[in-house]
Design an enzyme around this catalytic site. Sequence first.
Site, PDB file in Angstrom:
ATOM      1  N   ASP A   1      -9.938   0.032  -8.607  1.00 11.48           N
ATOM      2  CA  ASP A   1     -10.478  -0.751  -7.488  1.00 11.48           C
ATOM      3  C   ASP A   1     -11.656   0.010  -6.861  1.00 11.48           C
ATOM      4  O   ASP A   1     -12.821  -0.302  -7.118  1.00 11.48           O
ATOM      5  CB  ASP A   1      -9.368  -1.037  -6.478  1.00 11.48           C
TER       6      ASP A   1
ATOM      7  N   GLU B   1      -2.524   0.254  -8.478  1.00 12.89           N
ATOM      8  CA  GLU B   1      -3.965   0.173  -8.255  1.00 12.89           C
ATOM      9  C   GLU B   1      -4.509   1.517  -7.778  1.00 12.89           C
ATOM     10  O   GLU B   1      -3.942   2.130  -6.872  1.00 12.89           O
ATOM     11  CB  GLU B   1      -4.162  -0.890  -7.169  1.00 12.89           C
TER      12      GLU B   1
ATOM     13  N   LYS C   1       0.833  -1.203   0.000  1.00 17.08           N
ATOM     14  CA  LYS C   1       0.000   0.000   0.000  1.00 17.08           C
ATOM     15  C   LYS C   1       0.865   1.250   0.000  1.00 17.08           C
ATOM     16  O   LYS C   1       1.836   1.327   0.764  1.00 17.08           O
ATOM     17  CB  LYS C   1      -0.875   0.037   1.260  1.00 17.08           C
TER      18      LYS C   1
ATOM     19  N   LYS D   1     -14.087  -6.913  -5.865  1.00 20.16           N
ATOM     20  CA  LYS D   1     -14.259  -7.450  -4.525  1.00 20.16           C
ATOM     21  C   LYS D   1     -15.680  -8.016  -4.467  1.00 20.16           C
ATOM     22  O   LYS D   1     -16.627  -7.284  -4.192  1.00 20.16           O
ATOM     23  CB  LYS D   1     -14.105  -6.332  -3.494  1.00 20.16           C
TER      24      LYS D   1
ATOM     25  N   ASP E   1      -0.695  -0.319  -4.361  1.00 19.62           N
ATOM     26  CA  ASP E   1      -2.089   0.098  -4.204  1.00 19.62           C
ATOM     27  C   ASP E   1      -2.146   1.430  -3.475  1.00 19.62           C
ATOM     28  O   ASP E   1      -1.805   1.514  -2.299  1.00 19.62           O
ATOM     29  CB  ASP E   1      -2.868  -0.966  -3.419  1.00 19.62           C
TER      30      ASP E   1
HETATM   31 MG    MG Z   1      -7.091  -1.653  -3.681  1.00 21.15          MG
END
Ligand code: MG
Length: 307
Positions: free
Chosen positions: A221, A196, A137, A245, A166
Amino acid sequence: MQFSYQTYQRSFQQPLQTRYGQWSIRRGLIVTLEDDSGKIGQGEIAPLSWFGSETWEQAQDYCQQLPPQLSETQILSIPDHYPACQFGLGSAWEALTQNSVSASVQPNICGLLPTGRQALSAVSRLWEQGYRTLKWKIGVDAPEQEQAIFQQLIGSLPQPALLRLDANGGLTDESACSWLHLCDQVAGQITIEYLEQPLPPDQFSAMLSLSQQFQTPLALDESVATLSQLQQCVQQEWNGIFVIKPAICGYPHRLHQFCQTHAIDAVFSSVFESELGRQACLRLAAELSNPQRAIGFGVRHWLAPDE
Ligand code: MG
């Protein structure tokens, strides 16, 4: 069908740091449907409200106002602003009415590294556990600080690792360019599979333009959290990757139908569900996620065991 539900909560082994803040407890609901013959189907509601799903409280209120007996029509007419409830009850209904077979192929899974400097010491641990695609991240601290750690991180990654970054929509146009420039630069050294969600969902055209300026692929995302957002971005001809997701994407049968009728480069990913929701997501992923890419379910090491 007889309907009942139970709430649960699980602690993270260590809080997950993202640009939304710290996440230390996963709350959700397990729903159970039972038919007249005593057969049972279960599903999991695992909301992720900062991604645009209902909150845990809203999901609980929704379940609380449902009658103890549910018809198929009632199960299939949950409003679209309860996507996690749609998924949970939809999967319970499918488990009850269909003979779902567990995915037999062992999938390639991407492991989530801790944010910041802690990633450096976690690399070898995840590598030993078998992960060959890792995700880190960014967008939490200043870009210069994170990019210095990034240089160390790629130096410490064994070959042939793939790295995903991300940003959770936490970059500016300027910092996104600087990250993408860096990713393109290190391409000979390590494969950055994709970056991402560099920018927030309302900056779709800026992301489209970034995707044309740099070699490193981009994935959406947050922009495609729900099925209607996914439909919109496909219509607007996003040519990169879509992170899906399933647990917050609404009814599983609708997602299934959409992915089967649109040839999209999809990477299915977790919202830190428990085992029940995970299995429902993995069944969908086995059929619909791009088999060339690791699925985003390497998060088990983050949560304390199921209670
Ligand atoms: Mg993500």
